[in-house]
Design an enzyme around this catalytic site. Structure first.
Site, PDB file in Angstrom:
ATOM      1  N   LYS A 117       0.845  -1.209   0.000  1.00  0.00           N
ATOM      2  CA  LYS A 117       0.000   0.000   0.000  1.00  0.00           C
ATOM      3  C   LYS A 117       0.877   1.254   0.000  1.00  0.00           C
ATOM      4  O   LYS A 117       0.611   2.212  -0.732  1.00  0.00           O
ATOM      5  CB  LYS A 117      -0.932  -0.025   1.226  1.00  0.00           C
ATOM      6  CG  LYS A 117      -2.059  -1.038   1.064  1.00  0.00           C
ATOM      7  CD  LYS A 117      -2.797  -1.355   2.359  1.00  0.00           C
ATOM      8  CE  LYS A 117      -3.810  -2.463   2.076  1.00  0.00           C
ATOM      9  NZ  LYS A 117      -4.488  -2.995   3.244  1.00  0.00           N
TER      10      LYS A 117
ATOM     11  N   ASP B 128     -11.122   2.817   3.866  1.00  0.00           N
ATOM     12  CA  ASP B 128     -11.401   1.382   3.931  1.00  0.00           C
ATOM     13  C   ASP B 128     -12.909   1.100   3.897  1.00  0.00           C
ATOM     14  O   ASP B 128     -13.329  -0.037   3.708  1.00  0.00           O
ATOM     15  CB  ASP B 128     -10.865   0.880   5.282  1.00  0.00           C
ATOM     16  CG  ASP B 128     -10.011  -0.338   5.159  1.00  0.00           C
ATOM     17  OD1 ASP B 128      -9.770  -0.782   4.020  1.00  0.00           O
ATOM     18  OD2 ASP B 128      -9.591  -0.860   6.197  1.00  0.00           O
TER      19      ASP B 128
ATOM     20  N   GLN C 261      -4.701  -1.517   9.367  1.00  0.00           N
ATOM     21  CA  GLN C 261      -4.649  -2.879   8.816  1.00  0.00           C
ATOM     22  C   GLN C 261      -5.262  -3.880   9.797  1.00  0.00           C
ATOM     23  O   GLN C 261      -4.949  -3.871  10.987  1.00  0.00           O
ATOM     24  CB  GLN C 261      -3.190  -3.254   8.508  1.00  0.00           C
ATOM     25  CG  GLN C 261      -3.013  -4.577   7.797  1.00  0.00           C
ATOM     26  CD  GLN C 261      -3.559  -4.574   6.360  1.00  0.00           C
ATOM     27  OE1 GLN C 261      -3.678  -3.544   5.711  1.00  0.00           O
ATOM     28  NE2 GLN C 261      -3.913  -5.750   5.867  1.00  0.00           N
TER      29      GLN C 261
HETATM   30  N1  GUN Z   1      -6.842  -6.959   5.983  1.00  0.00           N
HETATM   31  C1  GUN Z   1      -7.080  -7.680   4.863  1.00  0.00           C
HETATM   32  N2  GUN Z   1      -7.732  -6.922   3.954  1.00  0.00           N
HETATM   33  C2  GUN Z   1      -7.917  -5.711   4.519  1.00  0.00           C
HETATM   34  C3  GUN Z   1      -8.544  -4.506   4.063  1.00  0.00           C
HETATM   35  O1  GUN Z   1      -9.078  -4.402   2.956  1.00  0.00           O
HETATM   36  N3  GUN Z   1      -8.525  -3.481   4.944  1.00  0.00           N
HETATM   37  C4  GUN Z   1      -7.970  -3.580   6.176  1.00  0.00           C
HETATM   38  N4  GUN Z   1      -8.022  -2.511   6.970  1.00  0.00           N
HETATM   39  N5  GUN Z   1      -7.393  -4.674   6.626  1.00  0.00           N
HETATM   40  C5  GUN Z   1      -7.363  -5.745   5.786  1.00  0.00           C
END
Ligand code: GUN
Length: 301
Positions: free
Chosen positions: A59, A126, A103
């Site tokens: 990311k 998100d 995350q």
């Molecule tokens: N963990 C796995 N996929 C995601 C996601 O799309 N967002 C977040 N915040 N954590 C994740």
């Protein structure tokens, strides 16, 4: 004549993700040129989960490559809830930050709901804050969870108009199952959400023109669960030992989806591979959401 290995067409998530990231890069350049606005993304990683570390690095790298301001906050697994909330509070008021992502999963002992609720909904790239989930469920404009939004891009690019199609979503998570069901409904599909308590799951899946697998169980969806010609979207990312016993004995692992790809690709019309399918779209949509959030926060149409 030997049976062909694959009859389904592969949905190339890598190519669509590259295209979307390139578009985001152009949007960022335009915002900088027209408004001196550089979209900023903050990613918060708590603990040292190996998979999360890989996702978070990706990311950060892709947001920088798109020309964004990017910061990653790494906190120890034993961080106090109050300290994590304080960081989110700081990011909420930081004018250089337009998108905040914490995350998941968080290490044990931290209250995930409270953490998500602390994020300013306007910076919730998100789409997991209840305000955005509620807006999505109400059919209002919302920041939409990245993986579901990425799946919808792949489906529209592949099938075009989705009106009237029967969609079955296997999995009811807040991250994927529930929001993608809402998006499919908005696209005028007839939607069923199936889960671990669904009776005769195979028969339910066989009704699907669009089958979305988001259960987190390696290769659970078998070939004979799939309607011939269906579009199969595999959201699963599961690490399993290699089939080859020598590699498995050496502790080597590989990533597989929730769908048995080999079986399913003989029946489906279209299928996303794992890796190389949905996963790459998640980051691309995250960047797109950050641009959207930056525009809205700056009052730009
Ligand atoms: N963990 C796995 N996929 C995601 C996601 O799309 N967002 C977040 N915040 N954590 C994740």
């Amino acid at each position: 004549m030997a049976e062909p290995e694959t009859s389904a067409k592969i949905i190339d998530g890598k190519a669509y993700a590259e295209r979307l990231r390139a578009q985001v890069g152009r949007d960022v350049a335009q915002l900088k040129a027209d408004y001196k606005l550089q979209p900023g993304l903050a990613v918060v990683l708590v603990g040292e989960d190996p998979a999360s570390q890989i996702y978070v690095r990706s990311k950060g790298e892709h947001s920088l490559a798109a020309g964004m301001h990017s910061v990653t906050h790494r906190l120890p697994a034993d961080v106090a809830q109050a300290e994590l909330l304080r960081l989110i509070g700081d990011l909420n008021t930081d004018p250089a930050i337009h998108g905040i992502l914490v995350q998941l999963p968080l290490p044990k002992g931290l209250d995930e709901r409270q953490v998500l609720a602390a994020i300013n909904p306007d910076k919730d790239v998100d789409g997991l804050h209840v305000v955005n989930a509620g807006r999505l469920a109400s059919g209002l404009p919302a920041l939409t969870p990245c993986t579901p939004a990425g799946c919808m891009i792949l489906l529209r690019e592949t099938l075009g108009d989705l009106t009237g199609l029967r969609a079955v979503v296997v999995g009811r998570s807040v991250l994927v199952g529930r929001p993608i069901a809402q998006l499919l409904l908005q696209a005028d599909c007839t939607v069923t959400i199936a889960h671990s308590r669904t009776r005769d799951l195979a028969a339910v899946c066989r009704e699907a023109d669009i089958l979305v697998a988001a259960v987190g169980r390696p290769r659970m969806i078998r070939g004979d669960w799939i309607k011939p010609g269906a579009a199969v979207i595999d959201v699963g990312i599961n690490r399993v030992p290699f089939d080859d016993p020598v590699k498995a004995a050496a502790g080597k692992t590989k990533v597989v989806g929730d769908v048995d790809f080999k079986e399913a690709s003989r029946v489906a019309g279209w299928i996303t591979p794992v890796p190389g399918g949905v996963g790459l779209m998640t980051v691309a949509v995250l960047l797109q959401n950050t641009v959207t959030a930056a525009r809205r926060l700056a009052g730009i149409d």
